[in-house]
Motif scaffolding. Sequence first.
Motif: not given
Lengths: 251, 58, 223
Positions: A114, A111, B29-30, B3, A107, B25-26, A216, A53, B18-23, A60, A57, B9, A103, B15, B12-13
């Motif tokens: 991570i 990402s 920023v957006l 899932f 990102v 932060i992204t 975006f 999983d 990692y997955v949620w922190s990356a999402y 993004i 990432i 869900f 930016w 991970h 994330m198995g």
Amino acid sequence: MNWTWFHKWGSPKWFYEMSGRWLPWLGVAAILLLAVGLAWGLAFAPPEKYQLDSYRIIYIHVPAAFLAQSCYLLMAIAGVVSLVWKMKLADVALQQAAPIGAWLCFVSLVSGAIWGKPTWGTYWIWDARLTSMLILLFLYFGVIALGNAISNRDSAAKACAVLALVGAVNIPIIKYSVEFWNTLHQPATFTVTGKASMSADMWLPLLISVLGFYCFFATVLLMRMRLEVLRRESRASWVKAEVARLSGGNR
Amino acid sequence: MYFESFAEFVAMGKHGAYVWSAYGITLAVLALNVVLPILARRRYLKDEARRLRREEVK
Amino acid sequence: MSNVFTLLLVREARLLFRRPAELANPLVFFAVVIALFPLAVGPESQQLRNLSPGLLWVAALLAVLLSLDGLFRSDFEDGSLEQWVVSPHPLSLLVLAKVVAHWLFSGLALVLLSPLLALMLGLPAHCVPVLLVSLLLGTPVLSLLGAVGAALTVGLKRGGLLLALLILPLYIPVLILGTGALQASLQGLPAAGQLLWMASLTALAVTLAPFAIAAGLKISIGE
């Protein structure tokens, strides 16, 4: 060929009116595409064979990296237009695109780092792609710093245009030299997720997400450019009328 | 839905972090990139309207 | 037209020799930076030898960068740059002469000093030709690219740090090829490939950079 469409872009007023009409559509498209792409990627796409999983990432990381590179290309094109045809709107586009590109670069780096932890066991490796991305971030910083340092608005824009062009000529050279350096120092043992092996239900959400990032980017760029156009043209009567209309509505 | 449950869900198995922190932060920023121009525009309109009023009085 | 080129070269040379201290500064800086590394990483000779390609190139790169900060400053302040812009000769040719003069007296000196420092770092003598050729091909690129940044920042009060920020990322290909060539020769491999690539970079920089420098100067003067 009819060139009137091109000359229209020389008029800030025309741009302001047109962009005001496009902005809501672009914004809605960005939200919809991002929501669909990311939700699909996060919840519905099957897991990758080896990375399971954590590969999610990608939805993004890859769009952000794509956009960060496209944004520099856009800046270089705007730089050419600005230097050759002296079009002010190109100046505005160039300077307003730089922070967004930086930016997005940030990102994609964060990402990627991570993502690297579960995949490679470390947050940062001096991999060719990550290193090129880091250098791209430095190039963005250079353009932003130069734009801030020069007080005269027109010379700042032109200086940024020259720098963006020099950078754009250098980017392929940097990219190839970094790849060369990378093969020299560490044999490429890890290639980031073979794209050929991706099935349709994995890359379709990626495609949607990339489109979403593009929309975006266009939305934010137009928002920033509209504000900058107002600032630059603040002496024009149409700007005064617009300010009066908008601030009257707010009260 | 891939899932089986919501808990899976989120996990994330293994991970999930990692997955949620990356999402996270992204998306932060957006969002920042959208909010900052909006705030700047609001501030600009306020300042500019004040300036125009002052000029009218003169 | 080539007459103007030589005239300008001679003028630059005369100006540079009036202030020999400024010519010596980058060289001293180069030597001091090289001397810092053994103090920082330890005097172990094997380690120093392995690090020496990188150390030499990074120090040379910074020395060139520092020497470029004032490249156009005095011409900007006394108004001769404006004379250049309005003169009938192409500005790109004039700036090329300026950069060539600068390189002849600071870049070349740096190249000539490098074998001494290289031997102090323990680089084997058979690598010295590669070091010389790579620096000979690489430092003009550094000077030309740096001159673009110097042209863009000449009107600014505190351009030094900004110049480094603008230009250092652009130096990366030269750094990679230069250290790559040295590393190859250190391991006894042929370095011709990297050197040829470096030569093509030099050709590219000589042809394209003068136009960017000229454009940058015009913008800085217009401000």
